[in-house]
Scaffold this active site. Sequence first.
Site, short mmCIF file in Angstrom:
data_model
loop_
_atom_site.label_atom_id
_atom_site.label_comp_id
_atom_site.label_asym_id
_atom_site.label_seq_id
_atom_site.Cartn_x
_atom_site.Cartn_y
_atom_site.Cartn_z
N GLU A 26 1.14 -2.35 10.97
CA GLU A 26 0.88 -3.42 10.02
C GLU A 26 2.09 -4.35 10.03
O GLU A 26 3.22 -3.90 10.10
CB GLU A 26 0.66 -2.88 8.60
CG GLU A 26 -0.64 -2.12 8.46
CD GLU A 26 -1.02 -1.82 7.01
OE1 GLU A 26 -0.38 -2.34 6.08
OE2 GLU A 26 -1.98 -1.06 6.83
N HIS A 80 0.18 -9.55 4.83
CA HIS A 80 0.28 -8.36 5.68
C HIS A 80 -1.04 -8.18 6.42
O HIS A 80 -2.02 -8.85 6.14
CB HIS A 80 0.68 -7.12 4.88
CG HIS A 80 -0.39 -6.49 4.07
ND1 HIS A 80 -0.79 -6.98 2.84
CD2 HIS A 80 -1.16 -5.40 4.30
CE1 HIS A 80 -1.75 -6.20 2.35
NE2 HIS A 80 -2.00 -5.25 3.22
N HIS A 82 -4.09 -5.62 8.28
CA HIS A 82 -4.83 -4.37 8.39
C HIS A 82 -5.40 -4.36 9.81
O HIS A 82 -6.52 -4.78 10.04
CB HIS A 82 -5.98 -4.31 7.38
CG HIS A 82 -5.55 -4.10 5.97
ND1 HIS A 82 -6.44 -4.15 4.92
CD2 HIS A 82 -4.34 -3.84 5.41
CE1 HIS A 82 -5.79 -3.93 3.79
NE2 HIS A 82 -4.52 -3.75 4.06
N ASP A 93 -2.51 -0.87 -1.50
CA ASP A 93 -2.14 -2.27 -1.73
C ASP A 93 -2.19 -2.59 -3.22
O ASP A 93 -1.29 -3.23 -3.76
CB ASP A 93 -3.08 -3.23 -1.00
CG ASP A 93 -2.96 -3.17 0.51
OD1 ASP A 93 -1.91 -2.72 1.02
OD2 ASP A 93 -3.92 -3.59 1.19
#
Length: 128
Positions: A26, A80, A82, A93
Amino acid sequence: MSQVLYVPRRLLEETRAHLDREVPKEGVGLWAGRREVERVIPLPNAHPEPRVGYLAEPVALLRALREMEKEGLTLLAIYHSHPKGPAFPSPTDIREARWRVPYVIFGTDGVRAFLLPEGLEIAMVLIH
């Protein structure tokens, strides 16, 4: 706090390129600006299991926040990726959300922005 993120298309693509370089981990970073995103600030992922989680490396994060302040920019969003899942907040999260800015998630099905921990999706407007 803005309910809409204004993102130049080229900076969205710059962010996507950063996150593509991080696969299979990630990726994480910041979007900074005034009224719209003006800078993409990639950060090292210091999570002990970076393939399933992210943690912005603390020293790099503080350095980035200081630079933004010097330049008169504010933190507009945290992004970010996934790499193996949808652009939707995971339970982690939500649980670990600390900042009162949108969290932008790049997933296998696109990109979406949320206010967390509430889980409220917000609009992103691409600009040229």
